[in-house]
Each structure stands twice: as C-alpha cells, then as structure tokens.
Design a protein around this motif. Sequence first.
Motif, PDB file in Angstrom:
ATOM      1  N   LYS A 205       4.146  -3.030   6.828  1.00 21.18           N
ATOM      2  CA  LYS A 205       5.379  -3.640   7.317  1.00 21.18           C
ATOM      3  C   LYS A 205       5.503  -5.097   6.899  1.00 21.18           C
ATOM      4  O   LYS A 205       6.605  -5.654   6.891  1.00 21.18           O
ATOM      5  N   ARG A 206       4.384  -5.716   6.550  1.00 19.04           N
ATOM      6  CA  ARG A 206       4.388  -7.134   6.167  1.00 19.04           C
ATOM      7  C   ARG A 206       4.046  -7.320   4.697  1.00 19.04           C
ATOM      8  O   ARG A 206       3.651  -8.401   4.279  1.00 19.04           O
ATOM      9  N   ILE A 207       4.236  -6.260   3.899  1.00 14.22           N
ATOM     10  CA  ILE A 207       3.830  -6.296   2.505  1.00 14.22           C
ATOM     11  C   ILE A 207       4.554  -7.386   1.723  1.00 14.22           C
ATOM     12  O   ILE A 207       3.975  -8.005   0.817  1.00 14.22           O
TER      13      ILE A 207
ATOM     14  N   PHE B 262       1.045  -9.048  -3.394  1.00 17.96           N
ATOM     15  CA  PHE B 262       2.361  -8.481  -3.691  1.00 17.96           C
ATOM     16  C   PHE B 262       3.244  -9.511  -4.398  1.00 17.96           C
ATOM     17  O   PHE B 262       3.893  -9.203  -5.407  1.00 17.96           O
ATOM     18  N   LEU B 263       3.264 -10.738  -3.903  1.00 21.47           N
ATOM     19  CA  LEU B 263       4.084 -11.793  -4.499  1.00 21.47           C
ATOM     20  C   LEU B 263       3.597 -12.124  -5.902  1.00 21.47           C
ATOM     21  O   LEU B 263       4.403 -12.412  -6.801  1.00 21.47           O
ATOM     22  N   THR B 264       2.289 -12.077  -6.105  1.00 25.37           N
ATOM     23  CA  THR B 264       1.739 -12.333  -7.437  1.00 25.37           C
ATOM     24  C   THR B 264       2.202 -11.273  -8.434  1.00 25.37           C
ATOM     25  O   THR B 264       2.575 -11.574  -9.568  1.00 25.37           O
ATOM     26  N   VAL B 265       2.197 -10.007  -8.004  1.00 23.61           N
ATOM     27  CA  VAL B 265       2.644  -8.925  -8.874  1.00 23.61           C
ATOM     28  C   VAL B 265       4.135  -9.058  -9.177  1.00 23.61           C
ATOM     29  O   VAL B 265       4.575  -8.875 -10.316  1.00 23.61           O
TER      30      VAL B 265
ATOM     31  N   SER C 122      12.655  -6.312  -7.164  1.00 24.36           N
ATOM     32  CA  SER C 122      13.619  -6.318  -6.072  1.00 24.36           C
ATOM     33  C   SER C 122      12.836  -6.283  -4.773  1.00 24.36           C
ATOM     34  O   SER C 122      11.601  -6.259  -4.765  1.00 24.36           O
ATOM     35  N   ALA C 123      13.548  -6.257  -3.674  1.00 20.77           N
ATOM     36  CA  ALA C 123      12.878  -6.195  -2.375  1.00 20.77           C
ATOM     37  C   ALA C 123      12.399  -4.790  -2.042  1.00 20.77           C
ATOM     38  O   ALA C 123      11.676  -4.593  -1.055  1.00 20.77           O
ATOM     39  N   LYS C 124      12.770  -3.800  -2.851  1.00 17.64           N
ATOM     40  CA  LYS C 124      12.394  -2.420  -2.578  1.00 17.64           C
ATOM     41  C   LYS C 124      10.894  -2.209  -2.810  1.00 17.64           C
ATOM     42  O   LYS C 124      10.335  -2.616  -3.833  1.00 17.64           O
ATOM     43  N   VAL C 125      10.247  -1.554  -1.859  1.00 22.31           N
ATOM     44  CA  VAL C 125       8.834  -1.211  -1.974  1.00 22.31           C
ATOM     45  C   VAL C 125       8.651   0.233  -1.512  1.00 22.31           C
ATOM     46  O   VAL C 125       9.190   0.620  -0.474  1.00 22.31           O
ATOM     47  N   ASP C 126       7.903   1.017  -2.284  1.00 19.76           N
ATOM     48  CA  ASP C 126       7.617   2.404  -1.907  1.00 19.76           C
ATOM     49  C   ASP C 126       6.119   2.592  -1.721  1.00 19.76           C
ATOM     50  O   ASP C 126       5.317   2.070  -2.513  1.00 19.76           O
TER      51      ASP C 126
ATOM     52  N   GLN D 147      13.841   1.362 -11.012  1.00 20.47           N
ATOM     53  CA  GLN D 147      15.182   0.760 -11.009  1.00 20.47           C
ATOM     54  C   GLN D 147      16.113   1.478 -11.973  1.00 20.47           C
ATOM     55  O   GLN D 147      17.317   1.577 -11.734  1.00 20.47           O
ATOM     56  N   SER D 148      15.538   2.001 -13.066  1.00 15.82           N
ATOM     57  CA  SER D 148      16.360   2.687 -14.068  1.00 15.82           C
ATOM     58  C   SER D 148      16.484   4.180 -13.790  1.00 15.82           C
ATOM     59  O   SER D 148      17.039   4.913 -14.598  1.00 15.82           O
ATOM     60  N   GLY D 149      15.940   4.652 -12.671  1.00 14.00           N
ATOM     61  CA  GLY D 149      16.114   6.041 -12.268  1.00 14.00           C
ATOM     62  C   GLY D 149      15.027   6.998 -12.695  1.00 14.00           C
ATOM     63  O   GLY D 149      15.156   8.209 -12.501  1.00 14.00           O
ATOM     64  N   ILE D 150      13.932   6.500 -13.258  1.00 14.24           N
ATOM     65  CA  ILE D 150      12.841   7.376 -13.686  1.00 14.24           C
ATOM     66  C   ILE D 150      12.039   7.818 -12.465  1.00 14.24           C
ATOM     67  O   ILE D 150      11.640   7.008 -11.630  1.00 14.24           O
ATOM     68  N   GLY D 151      11.773   9.117 -12.381  1.00 12.22           N
ATOM     69  CA  GLY D 151      10.967   9.659 -11.294  1.00 12.22           C
ATOM     70  C   GLY D 151       9.526   9.846 -11.730  1.00 12.22           C
ATOM     71  O   GLY D 151       9.256  10.486 -12.751  1.00 12.22           O
ATOM     72  N   SER D 152       8.589   9.292 -10.966  1.00  8.56           N
ATOM     73  CA  SER D 152       7.171   9.419 -11.301  1.00  8.56           C
ATOM     74  C   SER D 152       6.418  10.054 -10.139  1.00  8.56           C
ATOM     75  O   SER D 152       6.792   9.896  -8.976  1.00  8.56           O
ATOM     76  N   ALA D 153       5.352  10.768 -10.468  1.00 11.91           N
ATOM     77  CA  ALA D 153       4.513  11.432  -9.463  1.00 11.91           C
ATOM     78  C   ALA D 153       3.265  10.586  -9.247  1.00 11.91           C
ATOM     79  O   ALA D 153       2.385  10.557 -10.115  1.00 11.91           O
ATOM     80  N   PRO D 154       3.136   9.893  -8.107  1.00 10.58           N
ATOM     81  CA  PRO D 154       1.936   9.088  -7.849  1.00 10.58           C
ATOM     82  C   PRO D 154       0.802   9.975  -7.319  1.00 10.58           C
ATOM     83  O   PRO D 154       0.696  10.235  -6.124  1.00 10.58           O
ATOM     84  N   VAL D 155      -0.041  10.452  -8.213  1.00  8.52           N
ATOM     85  CA  VAL D 155      -1.126  11.377  -7.867  1.00  8.52           C
ATOM     86  C   VAL D 155      -2.418  10.579  -7.752  1.00  8.52           C
ATOM     87  O   VAL D 155      -2.833   9.927  -8.714  1.00  8.52           O
TER      88      VAL D 155
END
Length: 547
Positions: free
Chosen positions: A284-286, A292-295, A347-351, A400-408
Amino acid sequence: MRKNYAVALSSAFLLWLAWPPMPFTSPLLLGAFVPLLFAVDNILATDLKRKGKTIFNLCLATFFIWNTSCIYWVFNSLHAIMPWYVAIVISLIPFGLAAILMTFAFWLYYRLRKVTTKWLSYAGLISFWIAYEYLHQSWDLAFPWMTLGNGFAQFHQLAQWYEWTGVYGGTLWILLSNILVLETYYAFKAADLKKGKNYFIGSMSLILVPVIVSLVIYMRYEEKSDPANVVVVQPNIDPYEKFGSIPSSQQVDHLIRLSDSIGQPNTEYFIWPETAIPAEVDEKRIRDNRDFLTVQNFLAKYKNGNVISGIESYAIYDTAKTETARFDPNSRLYFDSFNAAIQIENSAKVDFYHKSKLVPGVEQTPYSSALGFLKPAFAAFGGTTGGYGRQKEASVFYSQSGIGSAPVICYESIWGSYVADYVQKGAQFIAVVTNDGWWGNTSGKDQHLDYAKLRAIETRRWVARSANTGISAFINQRGDVVQKTKWWVPAALKQDINLNESLTFYVKHGDYIAFAGCLGSGVFLVLLVVGQFKRTKQKIPVMKGPL
C-alpha cells in the motif's frame, strides 16, 4: 529373484539416461519401462506367496533410484544450509514421495492383472499413472518435476504436438509405446509371427507417427511478426547474501546498470529475477518506497518501458482476511508476506502478482493444520514460519502500450495448465522470473530451463527468462533457446520477440487427458474392488446341512 531386480533396475538407468538435460536421449523413454514390465510379468508367473509385496519393493527400488538420480540437486540446496545427515533425511521426502506414488500405480496394475485381462490391466496402469501425475501437481505436496511428458523437454523438436495435448500427451505416448514394444517382444518370443508382425507395425506406427508429425510442425511453424523489444537481466547475486548482507538499494542499482547497458529507446520490458528487490515492501505504500522511486527514475528515458521484477512484499489487514494471514502482537494487526512480482511503469500505476504455486516446506507448510509443528524446520530453508500468502489464480500484467505478459515466478513454470491460464487471460508472452542459485551448478537449473521450452510450445508464446544466477534465456514459440547466458555471471540479453494472441487447443481445453486418466482410474478401481470381491467369494466354502 535377483535377476528380476537386475532387469527392473535397468529401467531406472534408461529413465535417467533419457531425462533432461541429457542431450538427444529422450526417445529412450519410449522403451525404458519395458524391463520393469517384463520383471513384473516374471514375478506374476512364479509361485511366490507374496507377489504383491515383491512387486511393490521391486518398483519402489526402481523409481526411487530414477527419481534420486534426476533430482539429486535437492540435497545440494539443503546441504548448503544444514548438516549433511539432516539434508539427507529431508531429501528423502521429494526423492521418495513420487517414487511411492509411481509404485502404487504399478501395484494397482498388478492387482488388476489378478481379476481381469492383460489389456484392461494395461489401460488401468495408464489411468493410474496419469492420475498419480495429476495428484502430484494438485495437492499440498505438489512436485510435478518428474511428470513423464517433461522428459521430452530437452529434445523439444519431438514434442511440438504438445500444443494440442500438453505434457500429459507425452505421458500417454510413453506408456502406450512401452506396452506395445513389450507385447511385440512377447509375440516374437512365442514364435507367433503374424501377431508379432502386427504388434511391430503398431508399435512402430505409434512411435514414428508422432515423431514425424512433430518434426513437420517444427520445420513449418512460422511466427507472425509482431515484435516487441525485451531485456532480461541476470544480476548474479549469491542467494545466501542477497537478503540482509547486500543492501537492497545496491542490488537495484546493479540491476539498473545492467539494464541500461543494452536498453534501447523502444524497449518495452526489462525483466528482473525472483526477489530481485529483496527488501520487504508494504504494497500500500509502494509509491513512497526508495527502490520503487529509483526504478521509476530509471524508466524516465524509456517512453514505453516497464520493469517486471520479483519482490518481497507484504500486506497489512485489520482482520484475518486470508487463510495465511498472521497476527503481529506488536501492532495488533494481521499481515501476509508474499513472494511476488511487480510491474513498474512511467505512471502511478503499479501491479502486483502473488506467487500461487508455492514450494512445499520452503514457502508453505503442507497441510499446515496437521504439520504446523514443522514450521520452524521449514523456516531454516529460507521459507517463512507461517508460510507465504498466495493468490488463487493467474493474473496478467498489461503495459502502457497494451502488451499482456504472464508473470510466472520460478516453480510455477513447471505447471503447463497454470501457465495456459495466463494466456487465456490475454498474455502475449511469458516472463519467467526465477532464482535457481539455491541449487548450485547442478542439472536442476538446466532442467528448469528445459521445462520452460515446453511452456513455449504448449502456448506458442515467447518465454523471456530472467534467473538471478542463471540460466537466463529467450525461447521462441517453437521452443528453441534463441539466446542464453552462462551460469554464475552477471549478464543482460535483449531480443525482439514476437507477441502472439492466438490460442492453442491446449490453452483452450487444458489438461483433458489428465481428467480422462483420473476418470479411468476411478472406473478401474471399481473394477478391481468388484473383481476382488468375486475372487474372495469363490474361495469361501459353501456350508451344507445343519450347523
């Protein structure tokens, strides 16, 4: 009896010789069970009083040797953190558990032979074996490393039809081929030339047709052009030093330097390995987290750039919202720890994605209500005393460009059906983030890489594999390793991969062969019980006259 053991144990040798990462020996699997089946038949033909026990011991010895010779690296990883004698005892669990389940499949086959025909018994053996494999990928003690269909991972050119069947198609092929080869031998031994010829044609057809079909698919398969530039990073940080010994910020800086060394303006994804960001982060505080800010600052120069990284994270709750939530007596709150993947973008989006397929013992306590007393022992192997939290199903990261990736994450890459779930939900390529450094320079890391080739074939998706100490790689939609790193060196690779949106038959229908095997095993168990009841009833003497 010694001769039967010698014959049966030759199956263990052939199975080991055929298993990845042995090069080009996979076809041996199509006949490797013949000596064992032959030895079982020899015992059935004797007048031994305890045939079942003899067959059980024979099969257990065979499968234990095969399993141990292929996954010996489990001992290596344990020995690094505990005395050798303790490591041996704990290693017996993965070495022996699959062997016991395999043995039960053969023991049930023996029981069927006593109550029904040979060919129905063969069908029962196939069903019992496939049911065991499905069980061993589904319960709390899941470890489907030795699923038979995985045996073609090194020689993947022969497994192109997995896009229709998944690895269970390989299991079915192997078992059927062994049975027909054995019956061919029996027919010629009995001088029944007509039957022998028919069995020979049948067995050769069963072996050669899938091989030819697979090679034709392999040579003709063409990817549709839909390129995206991806970078995989191998930081090469000792897994026993990355938690606590080396500051998290220092590790992130190292990852950024490697990424930036080959990144280009159109790079869409930078893939970092499992737990690449090792400091535990409050999800929640990421956005306030320094790493995170460095990345995000690094990504500023890459317009469409995204970082997928492994991360140690946690979530805090007011109440026990999940089964794995633990109580913190200091804060009086509940929390979950996660072996997670994170996607960071401009962006501010984080998954976040929380690893679902957790390693028994290391990341979860199997059947925790009954085995809770073992939690401190499991914690010594790098796990958590309460077990990691998990999410119940796969989820896809979208750029952001709509590519879907599988984080395995690591261990999850040996589940074909689970990876297929990502693809059903829109994943256009597979990002495997792993840390195989725990196993050392053993065949474990090579097997893990080879198994990822099967996921590429089943889904017809590129695999971008980032491993902390190796082997990192790019695998195309045919299962070819296009690029790979060396073991235990810092490295970064970049590749234009082709995205894919089409769904294979296997992705659409999943492990239907496994479900059929489980259904068949239920039918044959009923047949076994009924047959055994009839045999017992026939042996009961009929009492005549007054008692």
